[in-house]
Design an enzyme around this catalytic site. Structure first.
Site, mmCIF file in Angstrom:
data_model
loop_
_atom_site.group_PDB
_atom_site.id
_atom_site.type_symbol
_atom_site.label_atom_id
_atom_site.label_comp_id
_atom_site.label_asym_id
_atom_site.label_seq_id
_atom_site.Cartn_x
_atom_site.Cartn_y
_atom_site.Cartn_z
ATOM 1 N N LYS A 50 0.910 -1.114 -0.145
ATOM 2 C CA LYS A 50 0.016 -0.087 -0.051
ATOM 3 C C LYS A 50 0.856 1.287 -0.056
ATOM 4 C CE LYS A 50 -0.408 1.285 4.867
ATOM 5 N NZ LYS A 50 -0.897 2.232 5.696
ATOM 6 N N HIS B 199 -6.538 -0.592 6.333
ATOM 7 C CA HIS B 199 -6.653 -1.449 7.592
ATOM 8 C C HIS B 199 -7.937 -1.610 8.129
ATOM 9 C CE1 HIS B 199 -2.416 -1.488 7.076
ATOM 10 N NE2 HIS B 199 -2.282 -0.461 8.013
ATOM 11 N N LYS C 229 -3.018 9.608 15.354
ATOM 12 C CA LYS C 229 -1.509 9.459 15.931
ATOM 13 C C LYS C 229 -1.750 10.364 17.260
ATOM 14 C CE LYS C 229 0.889 8.748 11.774
ATOM 15 N NZ LYS C 229 1.423 7.367 12.101
ATOM 16 N N ASP D 170 -1.670 -6.029 2.898
ATOM 17 C CA ASP D 170 -2.123 -5.272 3.905
ATOM 18 C C ASP D 170 -1.637 -6.083 5.194
ATOM 19 O OD1 ASP D 170 -3.093 -3.788 6.080
ATOM 20 O OD2 ASP D 170 -5.142 -3.607 5.082
ATOM 21 N N HIS D 171 -0.580 -5.654 5.657
ATOM 22 C CA HIS D 171 0.167 -6.542 6.696
ATOM 23 C C HIS D 171 -0.896 -6.667 7.925
ATOM 24 C CE1 HIS D 171 1.151 -2.693 8.334
ATOM 25 N NE2 HIS D 171 1.065 -3.199 9.451
#
Lengths: 512, 377
Positions: A170, A262, A362, A199-200
Site C-alpha cells: 500500500k 486497515h 496519531k 495489507d500487513h
C-alpha cells in the site's frame, strides 16, 4: 497451486506449501526490506518452512555487492528480527542472498537481473518461479511492471510452467482514479491471480482469529446481527507522531493511511456473511459484499458523520511533544488530518440500523487496536430496573494489538446477601494461553504468496470499492476548502467533535 | 523490540498430599502464591489441556520430570504424571502437587501450570486411571503421553487401554523399540481398531517432517519432471534405534507413490531390503543401520531412470540442524534445509494442539505393516 502433480504432498493442500521460487525484492536496500522483509525471511528459514529450493535477490540502486548486501541484511536482522541472529544458521542463510544493482528505469539492469536469475536458479533447483516484491514508492510500480514484462520475466498465468507473482505494498493509489490507474498498470503486465496486494494487518494472528472466532464457534454467529448488537466500535490508535514518515503522511493523512485499507478490512471481517468455502476468491467475494453495502457519506453528511483533526502540542508519557504542524517536513499550514472518527452503516439485512463507529489517530494515549461489539441491553426487569444505574451491556472486545486476545464483559452477582450486579471480564490472551510467540505478519504473508494463497490479500475490486467509498469523503473535504482543522492535545483520545458524534446517540467511546 | 519469550523461572516445590485432597491442595497452593507478601507480579494460571503422562518406573519418571516443565512452558496444561511402579509393599497411591511458572516478557507477568504426580506402589498401578478420571478438567482436551519406549504402547496392557479410553490424543515414541518390526505390526493393528477420532502421534513421525519435505521438493514434478514415477532405487542409512523411523519414511514414500511390496530380506542389525513394484517397474529399497551415531535417518539417496539414463539425488546431514540436498551438478552447492532443533518436550508441546487426525500417518502406519508382513512371511 500448491500441489501441482506431486503425489508426495497432497496432505499439504490445506496448509501452507510454499513452492520453490526466487524472491526478488525491488527496493531491496530500503527500510521495509531491512526492518521487515529480510528479518521475516530469516525467521521463516529458522523455522525450516522456506522451500528447499529458494533464493532471495535484492534489486536497488545502492552500490551493494552480494557480500555487502549480506552485511546489510545481517544488520537488519540483528536489529529487527523477533529472534536473535544465530551465527551458525546465518552462515547457511546468507548463501541464498544475492544482489543486483540497477535503476528502475534502466532496461539493461532488468536484463542483467534476468541473466542473474538464470545463472543462479539451476544451482538452487528453482524452476523459474519468481515472486517479485515491490518495496518501492507507488510512483515506480508502472516502471517496474513494464520492465519486468519487457525483459520476459513475467510468465503467463494459469499455465503449468513456472509462475510469476507480484506483491504490491500500500498505498494503491490516493483516490479512486489513481487506484484504478495503478491497478490498470499492473493488469497490463500481470493477471489478477498473480497480483498480491499486501495489507500487513491481515497477516496478524488476531485478525485471522476474528474469522475463526466468528465462524468456528456456534455461540457468536446467532447473535451477530442487528437483533442483538447495539453497535460496533473499531479503534486503531497510535501513540507515535508522524516521525520519519512526515513526507508520505503529509500527502496521505489518516483517512488514506489507515481507514481506506486497515480499518475497512477489519470492518469487512467483522461484518461479512459466512463464506461457503475457505477458497481465497470466495472469502474475498464476501468481504467485497460488505464494502458494496457501505452507506455512502456524501455532501453535508460528511461533516455530520465524519470528524477529522490534527494533534497539537502535548505530552506523551510525560514528555513534551510538538504539534503536527511543528513536526519536521510538515507544512506549518498543513490541513492533513492525523485523526479521523466517523459513524457509518452497513446497509444490509444483518446490520440494519447498527452503527459502526471507527476512530484512528496519531499521538493518542497508547498504541491499541481493537474491535468492540457491544450487545443490546437486557430488558428492564429484574436487575436492570433503575434507569439511573443501568446494567453494563455485554461487550465482546477483540484486541488486535498489543496484548492480543479477546474479552467478554458480562454481569455477575457480587458475593453477599444482597443482589448486587457487577460487570466482570472473561479474558482470553494469546500470550498467556498459548505461551508461544506469534510469527510476524510479514512471515505469514510471504509464505502465503509462495504457496499461491491470496486469501489475505486485497483483490482489485475490493481496493477500488474501498477507494470509491473513501473518495466521497475526500471530495467533500476538498470542496469544503482548506481551513484549520480541529486540534486535539497530543496524548489525549482525540477532539471533542469526535465525542459529539457518538455521544449524540447516547453512546460513548470505549476507554482502552 | 518487544519480546514475548517464555523462560522458566520457578517451580513450586512438590508437596505430598492425600489423593482425596488434591484439588483442595492445589487451590491452597495457588492462594499462597497469590498472597506472597510484597508480591508485585500478575500470576495467570493457564491451562490448554489435560496432559496425562505415564512412566513405568521411577528412573523413567525422573528423566521425564524435567521435560514436563518445558512442555508446560510451551503448552500450559494440567499435567498428571503417573508412575506405574515405585516400590513394593502395601498397595497404595502417593500424590504430590507442584507448579511451573514462566514469565512472559516482563518479569512481573507469570504464567503458571500445575502438575500432579501420582505414584503407584505395591501393584496399585491399576488404580491410577480412577484417580485420573477424578482429576481431569472438563471441557479441555486430554492427551496421553506414553513414555515407556522399549515396547509399543499397547504392550502396556490394561492401564494403557484405560488411559486411552479417556484421551483424545495418544503420543508415543517408536524410537528404541526392542523389536521394531513387531512393534510396527502391533501399533498398526491397534490403530486400526481404535476410536476413529482419536489422534495418534508418534514423535518419530513428527521428526521426519523435514525429510519428507526435502524429498517431496527435491523430486517435485515442477523441478524434476517424471522423476517420481521413474524411481528405481532408494537407499537410507540410519543410526542405532532409528529403524522404526526409517521404516516410516519408506512406508510414506511407497504408499504415496503407489508401490506394492513384493518381498524382502532382513539381515538382523545390519540392513533390510525390499523389492517393490511401481507403475513403471521394480524399485529396490535398502535401509542400512550404522553402528554408531544419533538415532536419526543419517543419509539417503534416490535414483531414477529416464531415457535409459540413471540420475541420483543425495540427502545428507551437514551438521546439527541442517540437511543438504545434493543434486547431480558437482559445481552446485548443496541446497540447505533447516531441521528445527526441537527436543522431545518441544515436540510434545507442538503435538498437543494438533487435534486433527493425521490420516497420512495412519495410512503410513498401515502401509508399514504391509511392509513388515512382506518380510515376516
Amino acid at each position: 497451486m500448491p500441489t501441482v502433480g506431486n503425489p508426495l504432498t497432497p496432505e499439504l493442500t490445506d496448509s501452507m506449501y510454499p513452492q520453490p521460487c526466487t524472491l526478488v525484492i525491488f527496493g531491496g536496500s530500503g527500510d521495509l526490506s531491512r526492518r521487515k522483509l529480510l528479518p521475516a525471511i530469516y525467521n521463516l528459514s529458522l523455522d525450516g518452512v522456506l522451500p528447499t529450493n529458494f533464493a532471495v535477490v535484492g534489486f536497488a540502486m545502492n552500490e551493494f555487492t552480494d557480500e555487502s548486501y549480506r552485511a546489510f541484511a545481517r544488520e537488519g536482522i540483528e536489529k529487527f528480527s523477533r529472534r536473535a541472529l544465530d551465527p551458525g544458521h546465518w552462515a547457511d542463510f546468507e548463501k541464498m542472498l544475492y544482489y543486483v544493482r540497477g535503476s528502475f528505469d534502466d532496461r539493461t539492469a532488468f536484463s542483467k537481473l534476468r541473466e542473474r536469475l538464470e545463472q543462479l536458479e539451476p544451482g538452487f533447483g528453482i524452476p523459474g518461479n519468481h515472486v517479485f516484491y515491490l518495496a518501492i514508492p507507488p510512483s515506480l510500480i508502472d516502471q517496474v511492471a513494464n520492465q519486468l514484462q519487457a525483459v520476459g520475466l513475467v510468465t503467463a498465468a494459469g499455465t503449468t510452467g513456472p509462475f510469476t507473482r507480484i506483491i504490491v505494498e500500500k498505498p494503491i493509489g490516493r483516490d479512486l482514479e489513481s487506484a484504478k490507474e495503478v491497478n490498470a498498470t499492473l493488469a497490463k503486465a500481470f493477471d489478477e491471480s498473480q497480483i498480491f496486494r499486501i495489507d500487513h494487518y491481515l497477516g496478524k494472528e488476531t485478525v485471522q482469529n476474528i474469522f475463526v472466532m466468528r465462524f468456528g464457534n456456534a455461540i457468536f454467529e446467532p447473535l451477530w446481527n442487528y437483533q442483538h448488537i447495539d453497535h460496533v466500535q473499531i479503534t486503531v490508535a497510535e501513540e507515535e507522531g508522524v516521525g520519519t514518515r512526515a513526507g508520505y503522511y503529509e500527502e496521505a493523512g489518516a483517512l488514506r493511511d489507515m481507514v481506506q485499507n486497515h480499518i475497512l478490512q477489519l470492518l469487512c471481517i467483522t461484518a461479512m456473511e459466512p463464506p461457503w468455502s475457505n477458497n481465497a476468491d470466495v472469502v474475498r467475494d464476501y468481504k467485497l459484499a460488505v464494502l458494496k453495502c457501505l452507506r455512502p457519506i456524501t455532501g453535508k453528511d460528511v461533516e455530520k458523520y465524519v470528524v477529522r483533526a490534527q494533534y497539537g502540542p502535548g505530552f506523551t508519557h510525560g514528555v513534551d511533544v510538538p504539534g503536527y504542524r511543528r513536526e519536521d517536513r510538515v507544512k506549518p499550514d498543513s490541513t492533513t488530518e492525523t485523526y479521523v472518527a466517523m459513524k457509518l452503516y452497513v446497509d444490509n439485512w444483518r446490520w440494519a440500523g447498527v452503527p459502526f463507529y471507527i476512530r484512528t489517530g496519531k499521538r493518542l494515549p497508547k498504541r491499541a487496536s481493537e474491535i468492540a461489539i457491544q450487545f443490546k441491553a437486557v430488558p428492564t426487569f429484574l436487575f436492570n430496573r433503575r434507569a439511573d444505574s443501568p446494567l453494563e451491556p455485554n461487550v465482546l472486545s477483540l484486541r488486535i494489538q498489543p496484548d492480543e486476545g479477546m474479552a467478554l464483559r458480562i454481569s455477575a452477582k457480587l458475593p453477599g446477601p444482597k443482589v448486587r450486579v457487577f460487570p466482570v471480564k472473561m479474558d482470553f490472551r494469546y500470550g498467556t494461553t498459548f505461551g508461544e510467540q506469534s510469527p510476524e505478519a510479514y512471515e505469514r504473508l510471504l509464505l502465503d504468496v509462495m504457496a499461491g494463497d491470496a486469501t489475505l490479500f486485497m483483490r482489485r475490486d475490493a481496493v477500488e470499492a474501498s477507494w470509491k467509498w473513501v473518495t466521497n469523503l475526500l471530495q467533500a473535504w476538498r470542496e469544503s476548502g482548506s481551513r484549520w482543522l480541529p486540534e486535539y492535545t497530543a496524548g489525549t483520545w482525540g477532539p471533542l467533535e469526535a465525542e459529539k458524534i457518538i455521544n449524540a446517540d447516547g453512546r460513548s467511546w470505549r476507554t482502552l | 523490540m518487544s519480546q514475548h519469550i517464555l523462560q522458566p523461572i520457578t517451580s513450586a516445590p512438590a508437596r505430598p498430599v492425600n489423593v482425596a485432597d488434591i484439588d483442595r491442595e492445589l487451590l491452597e497452593m495457588w492462594k499462597e502464591t497469590d498472597a506472597q507478601p510484597g508480591k508485585q507480579t500478575a500470576i495467570t494460571r493457564a491451562c490448554m489441556s489435560n496432559l496425562v503422562v505415564y512412566s513405568d518406573t521411577l528412573d523413567e519418571a525422573a528423566k521425564i520430570n524435567d521435560e514436563l516443565a518445558v512442555v508446560a512452558q510451551h503448552h500450559p496444561a494440567r499435567v498428571l504424571h503417573l508412575i506405574g511402579e515405585t516400590y513394593t509393599g502395601t498397595a497404595k497411591i502417593q500424590a504430590q502437587v507442584s507448579a511451573f511458572c514462566s514469565f512472559l516478557g516482563s518479569p512481573r507477568t507469570h504464567v503458571c501450570s500445575e502438575q500432579i504426580t501420582l505414584m503407584a506402589a505395591g501393584g496399585a498401578k491399576q488404580r491410577l486411571p480412577s484417580v485420573v478420571r477424578s482429576l481431569l478438567i472438563g471441557d479441555l482436551p486430554t492427551a496421553l503421553w506414553w513414555v515407556p519406549h522399549d515396547m509399543p504402547p499397547p504392550a502396556g496392557g490394561e492401564i494403557f487401554t484405560e488411559l486411552t479410553a479417556m484421551s483424545d490424543q495418544i503420543i508415543y515414541e517408536s524410537q528404541g523399540w526392542l523389536e521394531p518390526v513387531r512393534g510396527v505390526v502391533t501399533m498398526a493393528s491397534w490403530a486400526a481398531n481404535e476410536k476413529p477420532n482419536q489422534v495418534l502421534a508418534d514423535l518419530e513421525w513428527r521428526r521426519l517432517k523435514t525429510w519428507r519435505r526435502v524429498i517431496s521438493q527435491a523430486l517435485d514434478p515442477v523441478v524434476l519432471p517424471g522423476a517420481l514415477e521413474a524411481i528405481t532405487e532408494v537407499r537410507l542409512e540410519h543410526g542405532p534405534h532409528a529403524l522404526a523411523k526409517t521404516w516410516q519414511l519408506v512406508g510414506w514414500l511407497a504408499a504415496k507413490l503407489g508401490w506394492q511390496p513384493e518381498g524382502g530380506k532382513v539381515a538382523p542389525g545390519e540392513q533390510i531390503t525390499w523389492r517393490f513394484r511401481s507403475g513403471t517397474g521394480p524399485v529396490q529399497i535398502l535401509i542400512r543401520r550404522l553402528h554408531e551415531g544419533e538415532p536419526k535417518v543419517q543419509s539417503g539417496s534416490i535414483t531414477w531412470k529416464i531415457g535409459g539414463q540413471s540420475h541420483t539425488n543425495k540427502i545428507v546431514r551437514l551438521g546439527p540442524g541442517r540437511l543438504g540436498l545434493i543434486g547431480e551438478d558437482p559445481n552446485s552447492p548443496p541446497r540447505l534445509q533447516v531441521v528445527p532443533s526441537l527436543g522431545r518436550p518441544e515436540l510434545v508441546a507442538r503435538q498437543l494442539p494438533d487435534l486433527g487426525r493425521d490420516d497420512l500417518f495412519r495410512e503410513t502406519l498401515q502401509f508399514s505393516r504391509t511392509m513388515a508382513e512382506a518380510l515376516l512371511h
